[in-house]
Every structure is written in C-alpha cells, then in structure tokens.
Write an enzyme that holds these catalytic residues in place. Structure first.
Site, PDB file in Angstrom:
ATOM      1  N   GLU C  69       0.778  -1.080  -0.023  1.00  0.00           N
ATOM      2  CA  GLU C  69       0.076   0.064   0.044  1.00  0.00           C
ATOM      3  C   GLU C  69       0.720   1.317  -0.038  1.00  0.00           C
ATOM      4  O   GLU C  69       0.550   2.118  -0.677  1.00  0.00           O
ATOM      5  CB  GLU C  69      -0.922   0.074   1.227  1.00  0.00           C
ATOM      6  CG  GLU C  69      -2.137  -0.955   1.248  1.00  0.00           C
ATOM      7  CD  GLU C  69      -1.689  -2.385   1.646  1.00  0.00           C
ATOM      8  OE1 GLU C  69      -0.295  -2.578   2.034  1.00  0.00           O
ATOM      9  OE2 GLU C  69      -2.520  -3.351   1.582  1.00  0.00           O
ATOM     10  N   HIS C 138     -11.059  -5.561  10.576  1.00  0.00           N
ATOM     11  CA  HIS C 138     -11.793  -5.446   9.318  1.00  0.00           C
ATOM     12  C   HIS C 138     -13.307  -4.819   9.423  1.00  0.00           C
ATOM     13  O   HIS C 138     -14.089  -5.306   8.550  1.00  0.00           O
ATOM     14  CB  HIS C 138     -11.903  -6.854   8.714  1.00  0.00           C
ATOM     15  CG  HIS C 138     -10.580  -7.711   8.333  1.00  0.00           C
ATOM     16  ND1 HIS C 138      -9.569  -8.006   9.028  1.00  0.00           N
ATOM     17  CD2 HIS C 138     -10.140  -7.654   6.910  1.00  0.00           C
ATOM     18  CE1 HIS C 138      -8.807  -8.660   8.490  1.00  0.00           C
ATOM     19  NE2 HIS C 138      -8.942  -8.322   7.273  1.00  0.00           N
TER      20      HIS C 138
HETATM   21  C1  LIG Z   1      -1.946  -4.704   4.992  1.00  0.00           C
HETATM   22  C2  LIG Z   1      -2.850  -5.661   4.487  1.00  0.00           C
HETATM   23  N1  LIG Z   1      -3.335  -5.347   2.911  1.00  0.00           N
HETATM   24  C3  LIG Z   1      -4.011  -6.135   2.415  1.00  0.00           C
HETATM   25  C4  LIG Z   1      -4.845  -7.022   3.140  1.00  0.00           C
HETATM   26  C5  LIG Z   1      -6.037  -7.729   2.645  1.00  0.00           C
HETATM   27  N2  LIG Z   1      -5.630  -9.141   2.324  1.00  0.00           N
HETATM   28  C6  LIG Z   1      -5.903 -10.220   3.237  1.00  0.00           C
HETATM   29  S1  LIG Z   1      -5.461 -11.596   2.686  1.00  0.00           S
HETATM   30  C7  LIG Z   1      -4.421 -11.074   1.561  1.00  0.00           C
HETATM   31  C8  LIG Z   1      -3.834 -11.953   0.500  1.00  0.00           C
HETATM   32  C9  LIG Z   1      -2.483 -12.254   1.243  1.00  0.00           C
HETATM   33  O1  LIG Z   1      -1.978 -13.323   0.556  1.00  0.00           O
HETATM   34  P1  LIG Z   1      -0.812 -14.179   0.996  1.00  0.00           P
HETATM   35  O2  LIG Z   1      -0.050 -13.211   2.018  1.00  0.00           O
HETATM   36  O3  LIG Z   1      -0.173 -14.976  -0.149  1.00  0.00           O
HETATM   37  O4  LIG Z   1      -1.710 -15.103   2.028  1.00  0.00           O
HETATM   38  P2  LIG Z   1      -2.691 -16.136   1.705  1.00  0.00           P
HETATM   39  O5  LIG Z   1      -4.254 -15.611   1.721  1.00  0.00           O
HETATM   40  O6  LIG Z   1      -2.478 -16.740   0.381  1.00  0.00           O
HETATM   41  O7  LIG Z   1      -2.572 -17.395   2.544  1.00  0.00           O
HETATM   42  C10 LIG Z   1      -4.897  -9.487   1.288  1.00  0.00           C
HETATM   43  C11 LIG Z   1      -4.243  -8.790   0.274  1.00  0.00           C
HETATM   44  C12 LIG Z   1      -4.586  -6.915   4.526  1.00  0.00           C
HETATM   45  N3  LIG Z   1      -5.351  -7.991   5.461  1.00  0.00           N
HETATM   46  N4  LIG Z   1      -3.802  -6.455   5.299  1.00  0.00           N
END
Ligand SMILES: Cc1ncc(C[n+]2csc(CCOP(=O)(O)OP(=O)(O)O)c2C)c(N)n1
Ligand SMILES: Cc1ncc(C[n+]2csc(CCOP(=O)(O)OP(=O)(O)O)c2C)c(N)n1
Ligand SMILES: [Mg+2]
Ligand SMILES: [Mg+2]
Lengths: 350, 345, 345, 350
Positions: C69, C138
């Site tokens: 971000e 959230h």
């Molecule tokens: C700082 C932040 N940005 C965006 C999000 C929204 N978000 C939740 S899970 C996710 C994807 C995460 O991907 P990854 O780290 O690969 O974990 P996975 O869901 O694949 O286990 C996002 C973008 C968040 N929770 N925190």
C-alpha cells in the site's frame, strides 16, 4: 529442499565494462559538474552563515532568519551532479530532508528556493514548506522530510510519463538509512514488477543521524539488495563526479529505453553534522578530522587540473560566478517580504 | 542508591531529564525494562529523554534501531508478550504514518483479541508540537489521532513532575501507553523552553495516576482546559484575565485516554463557562471531545457556548510569519473568554 | 455511448455498481484516469466497485498491485504530479496503518508544501464498517481518523445516487478525496444490503457537491444527523419517532471534509435538539465535532443537551453477541431522543 | 564503479548437505505429522460445513453460527507440521489470517479455539477475536488479520527469550503475498542486524486472494531475498512434510544455537478459495482441476505406506481419532454459551 540459488543479475560482458570507461563525461560536462558543485557548496556555506544569525551565543532553533532544522549537503555534491548531468527538466526527481545540492543540480530556481528557506512570500511555496519541502514543478523537483517517502512518487511520475507517452524518467534520491524503511522494499518491488523507468540513488554518507550504517544495515552495501528485485545494482565506492556520472548514465539509459529500474549506492561524505547544531560526539575523532582531506571538490579540481581540463583562470571564473549567484539568491530572499498570517490558510486545497 | 541519603530529596528538572530519570529508575528496579528507538543510545535521544541510559545499562537494554519503525514497534509487542517491558521511541509523532498499524492494530488490540490473556505492557514515547519552524512533517501534535483509537492510553505531561510520575506509571502499566512530550516543554536549550515546565522533582520514584486531570488553578468564572504546552497558554491567559477581574479555573488534563470526564464536569458545573485550548488541529480532535463532554455533563449549568482555541485545519506552515499567529496564545484565549462572557450576559 | 438513446435514463443501482459506473464513465472521458489496488482488476474489487473495468480498459489502466500500500499510494501521488488522475483502493480502511504516511503526509500535504503549484488530484476508495462478524481489524469506520487530518476531503455516501455523483466529483476534484464506502450499503449479496442504499441512478454523468449535506427528511422537533450507514439508522428512528408524535428532521452529512456546518446550524437552530449517529468509535471523533459545531453555532437555540449514539471505545468484537448490541440502532436513537426531549421539558 | 558482487550466503559444506539427508524425521515424528495433518484437514472440513449453515441458499457472511470471513488452510498442512514438529510450547509462533493448521500443529487448545471461532464465551478470547485473532499464551501462539503484522512480534518474542536467558525461539508464518509488504523488509533486516533467533516461513500458495505471485513479486522465489539481509534462505519446492521438516530443522537449530535468523519459502497449495464463498473465477481451470491430485495428505500417506511406516490399521486409527477430536471440539463450541453484550466492554485494557 534446496538452498536458494544466488540471484543472477543481468550481467554485463567485459566489453560493456570497457564501454563504461568511455562513458566518461566530456570536458563541458565536467566543468558543468564542477561549477554546480561550487555553487552548491557556496550555497550551503551561505545558508549556514545565515542560519547561525540570531542563534549565537544561545543556539535556539526558533531564532534567526532561518528557523527549524537545517540539513546541509556539503560533501555530497558529486552524487547530485553526477546523476543530474543526465537529466532534463521533464525528468522528475524526488529528494530528501537534505535536498539543496540536488535541487541546485536539477535546476530549481535558486532565488525562489532561497526565499522559501527564509520563509518569504516569494518562496517556492510562499514560505509554507521551508528547506525540507522544496517543490518546483517547472523542473519536476520535490523533496520531503519523511524517510523514503519520495520513492513512491518517483515511481509514479515515471509510470505516468510512460502511460502518457511523454519523455521523461524519474530519479529518487535517498540516504543509506532509508534502505531499511519498508517503503524502500515495496517501491523497488513494484518498480521491478511493473518495469518502470525509475532510478533509485542511495547517498551513503555512512550515518543516519548518529547511527552508523553498519549498526543499521544487514548488508555491507545496499546495491546487493537489487538482487532481491531482479534489477541491476551498482555500487560506487568513490565520491567522484566522473564515476557517478558513468554509473548513472547506464542506469538512466536503461530507464529511458524502457528496460526498467536500477539501484545505485554511492559512498559519499557528510562534511557537516546531521543538522546544524549537531555536535557529532558520536562520530569517531579520526573520521571527523579526516573530513577535509576527503572533501570531493578540491579532489575533483586536482583531477581536472591534471587532465588539463581546468586552468587557474577558469577555476577563478567558476568560483566567482558561483559566489555571485549565491549572493544574488540570498539578497533576493532577504529583501523579499514576509507572508501575511492569512496566507497560512490558503493552498491546503488547490 | 537513587535515594542515597546525601542526595537532596528534590531536584529542579526539565521534562527531558525527568523522563530520563524515570527510565533509569525503572531500569534499575526491573531488568525487564529496555529502551529502543532511533538515536536513543549514544546520542541520548534527539530530545534528551534517554540521556545517560546507554552508559549505565549498556547496548543490550538501550538499543539504537535502524529507521524501521514498523519492525521495532512490532518487536516491542513481541518483547512484551514474553515478559519484557519495552519503552520505544517514535522520534516525531509526525512519523506515525509509517508504523501506525503496529501501534493501533497490534499493540493496542492484542489485549482485547486475547481476552486480556496477552496484555501489552509497553510505552511509546513520541515528541509533539511546533513553534520553532520545523514545518508540516515535524511540528504536529496529532493528539486526536491517537486518542480516538481504542486500546492505548495517552498521556501528555505539562511539567517535569508529571512527566516523571506519568512515565513511571506508564512503564508499570500493563497496557500500551503513548507518552506524548511536547518539544516546547522539553528543556532542550536549542528548542527554547517554557519555564513553567521546569519544576522540582522528587528523587524518589513515584507515580502520577494515568487518567486523572489536575486543577492547577482554582477559579469561579470560567474553566480553561489545557494539557501539555497549552496548559501554560491557559495559565498565562488566566493571569491576564485576573487583571480584568475574571477569575479563571485552569485544568491540566494530563491524560487524554482515559479522559477525566468528572474533573471537566465538576469544574464546568461550577463556572458555567469553558474554553478548551489545544495546539492540535481544530476539527475532529480533542477540543470537540472535551466540549462535548462538557455539554453532555453540564448542559443545564452552561451560561455560554463552550469555546475552543486550536490550530486551524491546515498543515503546520514553516514560516514563523505563517505559523506563530495561529498557534494558540494567551491573547487568543483571553479574547475567547471575553467574547464568551460578553455573549453569556 | 453511456447515454445512448435506447438506454433508459435511470437505473436502480447498488453503491458498488454506482461506483463502477462512475469510474467507467470518467475513464471513457478522460484517458488520464486509472485505477490501482489489490484485487481490483480480474476480481473486480473485493466489494465489486471496479467490476468490468479491466475488461473495458485493460491492464494498463486497471492495475492489480502487490500488497504494498505504501508503494502504490505513493505512486499515485507521483502519477497525479504528471497529469494522471489515479483512483486507488485501500481494501479495508482498517489497513490505513501500513500506509498512512503516503496518505496524510504526502498526498494530503503536497498541495500546501508547493503553495498550490503541485495539486494532487487522486481518489482513495476504502471500505468501512462492520456488522457481519469480521472482527477488530476488518470492521472499523475510522471516519474521525481521516477527518481530523488536513489536506484531504472525506466523503461517505449513503446511497447509490450520491455514490455516483460523489465519485465523479472526487475524480474531477484537484485534491485528494477519501471515498469511504460502507460494506453494509455496498449491495454485495454476501454482505447483506441496506435497502435504502439501492436507488435510481441517472445513466448520464453528474456530480454531487463535495461539502454539501442533504436534509433527507424535514422535521421540527429534533435533528438526527447521520451519514453512510447511520443515515439509514437515523431514518428508521425518525419513522418510529413519528409514531410517537415526534417530528424528526434527518440530515445526511455526505461529506465530513469539508463539513457543511451551515446545514447543521440551520436545522438545529430550528429544532433545538440534536442527536448525532456514528458507527465509528465514540470519543475524539465525528460525533464530538458535530455536537461542538451545534453548540458553537446554536447555543441560544438549544433546548436540550446534544446527544450522540456511536460505537463504544473498544475494538470491534467478533461475536455477533458482542458486536451487534453496540452498533448504533434505531432503538438507540429513539431512546436518546426520548431522554433528550424528556430532559428538555 | 563496480557492479554489486553477488551476495555470499553462509555456505554449507557438502557433508552438511549429506547430513541433511539424514535430517529426515523418524517414524514417530512422521506419524505425528500425519495425524496432525489429518486433524487439521478434518477440522477445516468441519468448520466449512458449520460455516455454510444458515448461508444457503442465500450466502450472507453475517448469517449462520460462524459469521465473517473464513480462510481455510486445506492443502497447506505440511508447512505447519514440518515446522512445528521442532517446536515446544516455549517457542513463539505468529500466524496469519489463515491460521488453523498452524494453531493445531502448535498445540492450541482445540476446544477453546473452536469456541472462539463460534464467538462463544468459552473461546480463547471469549468471542472477542474470532478466527483471525486466535491467542493462546499457554503455547505462545497468536495470529492476526493484517498482512505481515506478525513478523515484528516474532522477532521481539525471540529477542525477549534471549535477553531473559530463557529457552525458546520464534517462528513467523506469512504468505507469499506478504513478502512484498514493508514489514517484511524491516523485520528481516532488524533480525539480521540484531542476530535474533527467529525463523521466517513463507507459505507460498501462489495466490494473494486473486493476484498471482508472478504478478506481484519481482523474484521467482522469495528465498532469494534472504541474501538482501545476509541470512540463509531456503526454498522448499515440494509441499512435503519430510522435506519441510528437514529444512526447518536446520533453520531452527541455527536459531537455537544463537546463529540468527533464516528465511524459508515453501511451495504449498491452497485447496479452497481465498475465503469461503470465493468462486475463484480468476484461477486457471487446469489449476483448479489438478488440485485434488496435488493434495499433500494422500501423497504423504502413500509415501509412509511405501516406507512401511503406516499400516491400514494405523491409518484408520489416526483418521478415527482425528475425527473424534474434531467432533468433540465442535460439540464443545456449539454447546458453549454466547457472551453477554457487556463482555464487549472488558479486556480492552488488562
Ligand atoms: C496490509 C494488508 N493489506 C491487505 C490485506 C487484505 N488481504 C487479506 S489476505 C490477502 C492476501 C494475502 O496473500 P498471502 O500473503 O499470500 O496469504 P494467503 O491468503 O495466500 O494465505 C490480502 C491482500 C490485509 N489483510 N492487510
Ligand atoms: C520515517 C522517518 N523516521 C525517522 C525520521 C527522522 N530522521 C530524519 S533524517 C534521519 C536519518 C536519515 O539517514 P539517511 O537516510 O542516511 O539520510 P542522511 O540524513 O544521512 O542524509 C532520521 C532517522 C524521519 N524523518 N522519517
Ligand atoms: Mg546517511
Ligand atoms: Mg498466498
């Protein structure tokens, strides 16, 4: 399970290395770099003198014609000129809390910049920003007081030029201390993933205020971190305009030709304290004493003399014109009127 | 030894020294207390509040950090989870934007998310305030920003006595405490110093309750409410008002979270008039909350519209010609009270 | 073509569709508009507000980002500096802590720091609000957090008509606009939907002035002030109050920055009573500011203490048994008004 | 000007590589890993069923016994067991928004965890946190809903153990998408500079919600980024408990012996959508269809069978006990009382 293979940099063949030797600046460029460094140094010396007015015997940052923190760039001029020698006004540059040398090399209006530093109505921002917030859209220069904050904007400016099919790339200058800030990582990754024509230049002056690079950074040299983004990383060990010029040239040409970002770290020198008033007790005796002999400007003059690119007369002329430009800028700033209180309430929104 | 008999029982201290004294005292008593931040070791803190700690406690417990606020504030939460009591410094509150997640979503919420089983005893020290020409990224207060978000206590000392007592209380607190110290009160010669902030401080350790305001001047005509630097603005205004025969009561909030709503209500119920003085941005901040508390709790007693003196909703400008006229001053407060009492008649 | 003759002149839309429609319309008219954020391309936005944009405008102008971000919001500022008009998404406002510097210190201040010479025309879209069991990281609103800091406009639509008009206005604005859309109003089936948010929306493009509140129900006895989701809470409360013979006026703030102080003052001056409804945290937030505006501007007209219904100062709990009783409800508002008018008598 | 030298990792001699082959888990450990994976999978299946209650035909996240987002870990179980097999309750673990498999492998109380996910008063936090906020101090486990937020706390917990001269290291689990978040960079650098005994484990399931790793990450493999911090980086290409076990063993032993942090990336598999309700339209047909044959649990069972480490009877017994534990946990959660509204106001401060 395998150990991570060593990251492959896009390697350059020996003849390219050879090629690089011939990437040296021509005499005109060398003299421009010298002149710009002389202006920059004369500027910092003049700002220092003005800053100390009203601050002696009792040093109170709030007093005198220039209040607040003052971060001078003396000793780091080669980084500014070696890089900016390749830039046009259409190219965007973002700098840091230590911005004067870069602003000058990028061609920021010296009068308006100085008036801004004096908090006058004729300043770049009418006195709203001051020395850490110098914005000159005519040459696409800006800077900021938050570590690594300029990296994202540089990426965006370069991307915008690409999308609008306009000429221009971007360069973000940061200090070596900024290479441990999250924005550094996020921006390099995004620039690489999007293949944006932006060059990140780290001015490694070995100190982040009182914290030595070795105490804050897990690698000896941040150019190595380029591998974490699959982009070229360069390390310039000499605080020398010609060496920086040659390196920047390759990185900037890559950016212009659409081949994406590069990372350059330059070992430079902070001649002053972190800000004026910094006693530098944390800085080793030997290092403090060796400062002057490591001053890059006399060294560069000697080089140019040796190469027969600079005569006594030429040097004197450059020094005089530098002094004259700086005097004029300070005179302009001093004579400019102060803003009115109500001006503080405007320009929050365009 | 801190209370060795030959040492005098009190000492005149600046807030910077009071903070360093409190830290040293707690570090002597509790090996779990450690300090982390930028330039807090060899330099002793840009604002002097960790002076001497490296020399006495060494680099294990007094740690200079890289410029990685998210990492070291997050690390403090982990340290607290295994029994340490970290005190971390965010050099200027203006920098909160690079690390607020670790502060408000992590440190401030782990107690709740764990049903109270994983408290986060840590202190976040941060400098606030302007007036010396450091411009819009180094002069903000942002009191409202921190006070609005649940899970962290927020204290703002106005003098060295409270600074020491609040710091000791903060370190001993089981919860995250944001300790906001104002640069104009810090007692660093190079920043100028509000004289009223330098006071006698007992050498022995003591605490000031987090959440209790102080009535620092008794009065009957109007209640002036300040904290940190604006407490001194209010006191100076009270002196001027006295010359006009207006008897002002002055309250030092000292703590924004918890907010001492009773202290506000008790005073305003008596005086019927209230002016809040805040050097943070005017809108959606401390001044609005305190006025709302006064109207909620004392509506029937109010004789005039509660008023506020705060910094306008613009980034702090650099030029003294632009900044100083807008910083809350005794004149501003006096004018507000005059209008109020005039209007109240 | 967006206004091709055979298409009806209005369409019932959810806020999600209204936002996507506004974005598509502006992207057709202005090649400088682009959209960036997490999951806004192929997925069309977790909350549907960028549905269809990738298909129509392609990956150059509709860019999925890494989870970075700070980098992509900072990049938006750079894009704006060379003539682009970026619209970026912060998926949940709760994530502001990882990137607030790029928002409040950079995007919001560059106009000021440049004396207005480098404006930052960009929109930050971000989802807010709870009520569906997504817990403390959230479900927040954080209206007060954004509204307190100068240099950014802040809008909060309560229905699809305002959402489209405010989005078009935001994209065309020369300044950073934070567009806070409430998940309970978004019209994603999987989040449930407040019916009142789905309304007829003209196919042609139009703007709603940023900074103007709307009187959505006329009344004489009390002013209920809401915005976003709480506007609907206020409207439902007004219906109940009507059955009790209490004639409530309801105001939709629509914009928090600039705040329409006149609209507040005009209404409260007439009704003499005001209740502010906010689903953000209670203290140091929107409710305190609006009440303070009412007391500053209408003190003489006030017949009762201004009251507020807001979320208590605790992280949003996960369990519906813990969260739902504390979310502002029509019952809460009705009770507050009853107490107020009772107390006023 | 020199191009950055390739970063040297602390290299391991061939015999250590040999050694690694013998770092395989013994049969008891293998059966523990299998059993734990079976419990974890049975748990996710049971949670999925419970989550869908009240959400059909109309899927509204707010409805049913478990509201809100639900991120299941099915397919990623090997990461949890291969790492946690080396951990004791004194070791701290931080996990993400996808925490169940790790919580189970770390030994979090299954009843209290399930009651928390159901929002009940007997839950770990009395229903305040829910599935993304599981805290169990008795085994030093916690997780969070913000990307990369757990990295700093893991570093701090490990440092705290060192300073207090207590046993225990820390492991931070993150997803591959988190490797582009600033906290990743800051934390790895700080852990390296301070030589903290913390291990960072990246579960690379190839997706960050709908964004493919290749679209978000400038390097093919995040283990390469370890070089940017001068620490060892490991890449585990197989979603296999034994391979993960062997890798984790080396990294965790390094942490315990005071030799500092390591970074491990594991190529794993997300069998479900990002959260329940995710239609995965963004996910290539072929990939979605090949999911089941890539399921690591049947594959591991075949391995153990081949090695003669698992009999029909043993497998049946493990499956039964797993089912029984999960049934018990859900029964406990369902029968537990709901909290009172006023409970929402407590535990904000300790
Ligand atoms: C700082 C932040 N940005 C965006 C999000 C929204 N978000 C939740 S899970 C996710 C994807 C995460 O991907 P990854 O780290 O690969 O974990 P996975 O869901 O694949 O286990 C996002 C973008 C968040 N929770 N925190
Ligand atoms: C996010 C952030 N953290 C801390 C600071 C305070 N600060 C100002 S300059 C500085 C040191 C920067 O060091 P470096 O990046 O090497 O630049 P230099 O001062 O050496 O030019 C620090 C820590 C800041 N401005 N922003
Ligand atoms: Mg430096
Ligand atoms: Mg992933």
């Amino acid at each position: 399970m395998i150990r991570a293979p060593l990251q492959r940099l896009p390697l350059r063949s020996i003849d390219n290395y050879e090629g690089l030797i011939t990437m040296q600046p021509d005499k005109t460029t060398q003299l421009w770099m010298l002149e710009t460094m002389l202006v920059s140094r004369a500027y910092e010396d003049a700002i220092k003198a003005a800053y100390m007015e009203g601050k002696t015997p009792r040093f109170n940052m709030a007093d005198g014609p220039i209040p607040g923190e003052m971060h001078l760039s003396s000793g780091q001029e080669p980084c500014a000129v070696g890089v900016c020698a390749h830039l046009s006004p259409a190219d965007a540059v973002t700098a840091t809390h230590r911005p004067h040398h870069i602003a000058i090399a990028k061609g920021v209006d010296l009068n308006a910049m100085t008036a801004e530093i004096f908090g006058k109505v004729s300043g770049l921002a009418g006195g709203r920003g001051g020395h850490m917030h110098l914005f000159d859209p005519t040459v696409n220069f800006c800077c900021s007081g938050i570590i690594a904050e300029g990296m994202g904007p540089a990426l965006g400016a370069a991307l915008g030029r690409q999308l609008r099919k306009e000429d221009g790339i971007a360069v973000a200058f940061i200090g070596e201390g900024a290479a441990n800030q999250g924005a550094f990582h996020e921006t390099l990754n995004l620039a690489a993933v999007w293949n944006v024509g932006v060059v990140f230049v780290i001015e490694d002056n070995a100190w982040g205020i009182s914290v030595a690079k070795s105490a804050s950074t897990a690698v000896p040299n941040n150019a190595e971190r380029a591998a974490a983004y699959g982009i070229p990383g360069y390390h310039v060990a000499e605080n020398d305009p010609d060496a920086i010029y040659a390196t920047a040239r390759e990185a900037i040409e890559r950016a212009r030709s659409g081949d994406g970002p590069s990372l350059i770290e330059i070992q430079t020198l902070r001649l002053e304290g972190h800000f004026l008033g910094d006693a530098e007790a944390y800085r080793p005796e030997a290092e403090r004493e060796s400062k002057d002999e490591r001053d890059p400007i006399p060294r560069y003059i000697t080089q140019l003399r040796g190469a027969g690119h600079l005569s006594d007369a030429e040097e004197a002329a450059l020094r005089n014109s530098a002094a004259a430009r700086v005097d004029a800028a300070l005179a302009f700033a001093r004579s400019a009127p102060l803003p009115l209180a109500d001006d503080a309430l405007t320009a929050v929104f365009a | 030894m801190e209370t060795a008999t030959q040492t005098p029982t009190t000492e005149r201290l600046t807030i910077a020294r009071a903070m360093a004294t409190a830290l040293a005292g707690e570090m002597r008593h509790d090996p779990n207390v450690l300090v982390m931040g930028e330039d807090i070791a060899a330099l002793g803190g840009v604002f002097g509040n960790t002076q001497g700690l490296l020399e006495e406690f060494g680099p294990e417990r007094v740690r200079d950090t890289p410029i990685s606020e998210t990492a070291f504030i997050g690390a403090a939460v982990g340290l607290a989870s295994v029994g340490m009591r970290p005190v971390v410094e965010l050099m200027f509150v203006d920098f909160f934007g690079v690390c607020m997640d670790a502060i408000y979503n992590l440190a401030a919420k782990n107690s709740y998310f764990s049903g109270g089983k994983m408290p986060v005893p840590m202190v976040l020290m941060t400098s606030v305030g302007g007036g010396y020409g450091d411009a819009g990224q180094h002069s903000q207060c942002l009191y409202g920003t921190f006070a609005h978000l649940p899970g962290m206590k927020v204290v703002v000392p106005s003098n060295a006595y409270d600074a020491k007592g609040l710091m000791v209380a903060a370190i001993r607190d089981q919860n995250p405490v944001v300790f906001m110290y104002h640069k104009a009160l810090q007692g660093m010669g190079w920043l100028g110093t509000e004289k009223g902030s330098v006071v006698d401080v007992p050498n022995d350790s003591y605490t000031v309750d987090i959440g209790s305001a102080a009535v620092v001047r008794k009065g009957n005509d109007v209640t002036l409410i300040g904290f940190g630097n604006t407490l001194h603005t209010a006191l100076k205004a009270a002196d001027r008002l006295a010359q006009e025969g207006i008897d002002a009561e002055v309250i030092d909030l000292r703590s924004l979270v918890p907010l001492d709503r009773d202290a506000i209500a008790n005073s305003v119920t008596r005086t019927g008039n209230v002016v809040v003085v805040d050097d943070d941005y005017l809108s959606y901040g401390v001044s609005g909350e305190v006025i709302t508390v006064a109207t909620e709790r004392c509506f029937k007693s109010l004789q005039s519209a509660p008023a506020r003196v705060a910094f306008p909703d613009v980034p702090i400008p650099f030029s003294p010609a632009l900044e100083r006229p807008w910083l809350p001053s005794p004149e501003h407060v006096v004018t507000a009270v005059r209008q109020q009492l005039g209007a109240g008649e």
